[in-house]
Motif scaffolding. Structure first.
Motif, mmCIF file in Angstrom:
data_model
loop_
_atom_site.group_PDB
_atom_site.id
_atom_site.type_symbol
_atom_site.label_atom_id
_atom_site.label_comp_id
_atom_site.label_asym_id
_atom_site.label_seq_id
_atom_site.Cartn_x
_atom_site.Cartn_y
_atom_site.Cartn_z
ATOM 1 N N GLU A 1 1.005 -1.320 0.212
ATOM 2 C CA GLU A 1 0.078 -0.151 0.108
ATOM 3 C C GLU A 1 0.947 1.208 -0.116
ATOM 4 O O GLU A 1 1.851 1.444 0.822
ATOM 5 C CB GLU A 1 -0.658 0.085 1.212
ATOM 6 N N ILE A 2 0.794 2.173 -0.867
ATOM 7 C CA ILE A 2 1.306 3.214 -0.911
ATOM 8 C C ILE A 2 0.574 4.430 -0.475
ATOM 9 O O ILE A 2 -0.734 4.624 -0.992
ATOM 10 C CB ILE A 2 1.983 3.600 -2.352
ATOM 11 N N THR A 3 0.777 5.349 0.500
ATOM 12 C CA THR A 3 0.120 6.326 0.927
ATOM 13 C C THR A 3 0.286 7.624 0.137
ATOM 14 O O THR A 3 1.029 7.476 -0.486
ATOM 15 C CB THR A 3 0.161 6.598 2.618
ATOM 16 N N ASP A 4 -0.790 8.470 0.227
ATOM 17 C CA ASP A 4 -0.825 9.848 -0.537
ATOM 18 C C ASP A 4 0.343 10.650 0.043
ATOM 19 O O ASP A 4 1.142 11.171 -0.652
ATOM 20 C CB ASP A 4 -2.125 10.365 -0.392
ATOM 21 N N GLU A 5 0.724 10.472 1.263
ATOM 22 C CA GLU A 5 1.685 11.138 2.031
ATOM 23 C C GLU A 5 3.137 10.892 1.301
ATOM 24 O O GLU A 5 3.815 11.627 1.093
ATOM 25 C CB GLU A 5 1.547 10.814 3.405
ATOM 26 N N GLU A 6 3.383 9.366 1.103
ATOM 27 C CA GLU A 6 4.479 8.980 0.636
ATOM 28 C C GLU A 6 4.710 9.667 -0.716
ATOM 29 O O GLU A 6 5.789 10.137 -1.243
ATOM 30 C CB GLU A 6 4.504 7.618 0.656
ATOM 31 N N ILE A 7 3.500 9.736 -1.510
ATOM 32 C CA ILE A 7 3.662 10.179 -2.983
ATOM 33 C C ILE A 7 4.124 11.540 -3.033
ATOM 34 O O ILE A 7 5.185 12.065 -3.697
ATOM 35 C CB ILE A 7 2.331 10.190 -3.607
#
Ligand code: 3HC
Length: 676
Positions: free
Chosen positions: A588-594
């Motif tokens: 899962e990639i969070t929006d924050e990481e993006i």
């Protein structure tokens, strides 16, 4: 200190004159002078009427923006305007140039307004993330109606004197060269007319339909901005049965909210950043410029054609060169079509189209560029091709001419070295479509002469571009910062994010589109090696299958016949295939990481650009990203945004993902400093 305000008695008329160059901003000294002038008029029985006018190139162009965010000195502008309106003697505004913002509000406090035909009136505060905070939102609808008030306040574009006259915002037109005398004559005419017309005493009709239509029509334009909605709310307040005083109280409250907010700070930052960008450190602003009367453009493709249009529209003749007649005809045909489309929309008169096309000389002969003052090359992006071309130009074009390359990445010094006059060579990196996009990166080579750089920066203003000086580095300022974003976006796909998620995060942030939408629009195949059997990346796989983007109705997205995108199951398969072959687990990639990996990395690159002195100042980087790539204006550009996020947070975000952090960013985090 002498006051910027003086008074002159003309019999029974007192003329209050402001002389506060460059734009007669309504700073504290001006407000104090206006107050004193009004008191002088009130105290003198012999004075029957008052004229307020300005010396210099313009009527008051608004509040002094440099005072914003600092403690306000008395009297405030609303107080001065109330004083004007409540005067027992008629006060007449004599308008020339641009009566903007607070300047427009001063005119509305006056009982009468006279203007030269070339004058313009407007309330551009919304462009600074604000609203007219000195009664404008309450007086404009009372004088000119809701529809125009919405347009003027929430969109912020000025209107002509003629239109203002029709709307009741101006009572009379003066002679273009006799404003001072005409205003005094007008003042005498109305000196004894009573009651005095006061805008605050008028009532404005509510128009909910106009409000709803206006909101709908401009929804896209206003997306993400706070100020337009506040302007609309204030205009509605003027018509909802509230008293003028209640309306003013509401306006003040909304104005202060906006003023304290980060959006207005960002937009004010941009106002000064844009003007600062035009200044070249270490070069005397009075340096003699080279005259540019004739321009040559090499290449009649999309870029060359767009570049030519900038000069043609500014009345500068262009000689455009191509290698084949067919390409030349196609290129000039596109230029004509673009002009005709503007004429069809009423933006140009047919005679303007004829004039622009008449100033274009198409040719197949490079020798025809001999007498040009500036030649811009817009050919295929290859160092060998460009070097050969500049070698030829060196032999053909007259001495003293400026030779420019429109390269978006290549080394200008290497190109310059293929001539015997590297001092006359620089980069002029236009953005596509070049006739529309406002940004121009001007690339200063190691040997570029000062007057060459200064000439091109000044020329940029003539062709209505916002120019920023860049040093020589791969991709200059803008494209160099795009690279880490793209690299990380691609890695994120491999780790589990989808193109839709990454693009959504960017659009929600305020960008016009995300990295993969941009790729589809520009062409996924740009820069592709064109070997369908060599598949080393997701992009190679897409290209090999003919998924070249919107032009093929398939890229990172699938497109229907109206070019509406939808997520592509095939792209998902390709990504999955690559991921499993690389043995990368899907997570899962969070929006924050993006945000951290695609935007913080851009800030990091921006910091490196500053460290290497490839940009003159941080605000220049902001200008590049706002005007070249659609970075949301209300976030002030990547470097301003980083400062509002705080360098500490950015550094922590970068370190979390193992990035090497630029020293400048680190030192800002340690000292609490900002980018300069
Ligand atoms: N306050 C302070 N400085 C201002 C200013 C203002 N309102 N308007 C312009 N300046 C400065 C510029 O920063 C520039 O300074 P520099 O030479 O040191 O760079 C100088 O004046 C000349 O400005 P331009 O280069 O923009 O000159 P142009 O001739 O190209 O344009 C203009 C003139 C159309 C008046 C343009 O300057 C402009 O649009 N100014 C801003 C107008 C504006 O936004 N007014 C609203 C202010 S907010 C307000 O009034 C709040 C009120 O409702 C309470």
């Amino acid at each position: 200190m002498t006051s910027p305000i003086t008074t002159e008695r003309h019999g029974d008329v007192l003329v209050i004159i402001s002389n506060n160059p460059p734009v007669n901003a309504l700073g504290a000294a001006v407000r104090q002078g206006l107050e004193a002038g009004l008191k002088e008029a009130a105290a003198d029985e012999a004075i029957k009427a008052v004229v307020i006018r300005c010396d210099g190139k313009t009527f008051f162009a608004g509040a002094d923006i440099t005072e914003f965010g600092r403690p306000m000195q008395e009297p405030g502008l609303p107080t001065v305007i109330d004083m004007i309106e409540s005067s027992e003697k008629p006060v007449i505004a004599a308008i020339h140039g641009t009566a903007l913002g607070g300047g427009c509000e001063v005119t509305l406090g006056c009982h009468y307004r006279i203007a030269v035909p070339s004058a313009k009136i407007g309330t551009p505060e919304v462009k600074l993330g604000l609203l007219p905070g000195a009664g404008g939102t309450q007086r404009i609808p009372r004088v000119a109606g809701v529809a125009l008030a919405l347009e003027m306040t929430a969109k912020g574009d000025p209107i002509s004197a003629a239109r203002a006259m029709t709307a009741g915002l101006i009572d009379r037109l003066a002679g273009e060269n006799s404003l001072a005398a005409d205003a005094i004559a007008f003042a005498r005419e109305v000196a004894s007319v009573r009651p005095l017309p006061r805008a605050s005493e008028k009532t404005a009709e509510a128009d909910p339909e106009a409000v709803a239509a206006f909101k709908k029509e401009n929804a896209k334009r206003f997306r993400g901005f706070d100020a337009p909605a506040a302007n609309i709310a204030c205009v509605e307040k003027a018509t909802d049965g509230s008293t003028f005083a209640e309306g003013i109280a509401f306006e003040r409250q909304e104005f202060m909210k906006l003023m304290m907010g980060v959006q207005s700070a960002a937009q004010r930052h941009l106002f000064f950043a844009e003007r600062q960008a035009a200044k070249i450190d270490g070069i005397d602003p009075a340096i003699a410029l080279r005259p540019i009367k004739k321009v040559g453009v090499i290449g009649a493709g999309t870029m060359g054609g767009g570049i030519s249009m900038n000069f043609l529209s500014a009345g500068i003749p262009v000689t455009i060169v191509e290698m084949q007649q067919e390409a030349l005809d196609r290129g000039t045909g596109v230029i004509r079509k673009n002009y005709e489309a503007s004429a069809a929309k009423g933006r140009l008169k047919p005679e303007q189209v004829a004039l622009a096309m008449g100033a274009l000389t198409p040719t197949l002969n490079l020798e025809d560029l001999a007498d040009c003052d500036l030649v811009i090359e817009a050919v295929y992006e290859s160092m060998d091709v460009k070097k050969e071309l500049f070698g030829k130009l060196d032999k053909i074009v007259k001495q003293g001419a400026i030779l420019a390359s429109n390269t978006s990445y290549l080394n200008i010094d290497e190109i310059a070295a293929s001539t015997s006059r590297p001092q006359d060579v620089l980069g002029m990196h236009f953005f596509s479509p070049a006739n529309v996009m406002k940004l121009l990166e001007v690339v200063r080579g190691a040997k570029t002469a000062d007057d060459v750089l200064a000439t091109v920066m000044a020329l940029a203003k003539t062709i209505k571009k916002v120019a920023v000086v860049s040093g020589v580095c791969h991709g200059f300022i803008g494209n160099r910062m795009l690279m880490p974003r793209q690299v990380e976006a691609n890695k994120l796909l491999m780790e589990g994010a989808t193109p839709e998620q990454i693009d959504r995060v960017h659009v929600e942030f305020g960008m016009p589109m995300g990295p993969f939408q941009m790729s589809d629009l520009a062409g996924v195949d740009i820069g592709w090696h064109r070997d369908e059997t060599r598949i080393e990346s997701i992009r190679d796989a897409l290209c090999a299958e003919g998924r070249w983007g919107q032009k093929k109705s398939a890229g990172f997205y699938d497109y229907d016949e109206k070019r509406n995108p939808s997520p592509s199951p095939r792209v998902a398969e390709i990504i999955e295939d690559f991921r499993s072959r690389s043995n990368l687990p899907r997570r899962e990639i969070t929006d924050e990481e993006i945000i951290e990996r695609t935007l913080y990395t851009m800030v990091n690159e921006g910091a490196l650009i500053l460290e290497e002195k490839m940009a003159q100042r941080a605000s220049d980087i902001d200008v590049v990203w706002i005007y070249g790539y659609g970075w949301p204006v209300y976030r002030g550009g990547p470097m301003f945004w980083a400062d509002t996020e705080g360098a500490k947070k950015i550094v922590a975000g970068l370190e979390k993902h193992g990035f090497k952090v630029a020293e400048l960013l680190k030192s800002n985090a340690e000292s609490g400093g900002r980018f300069k």
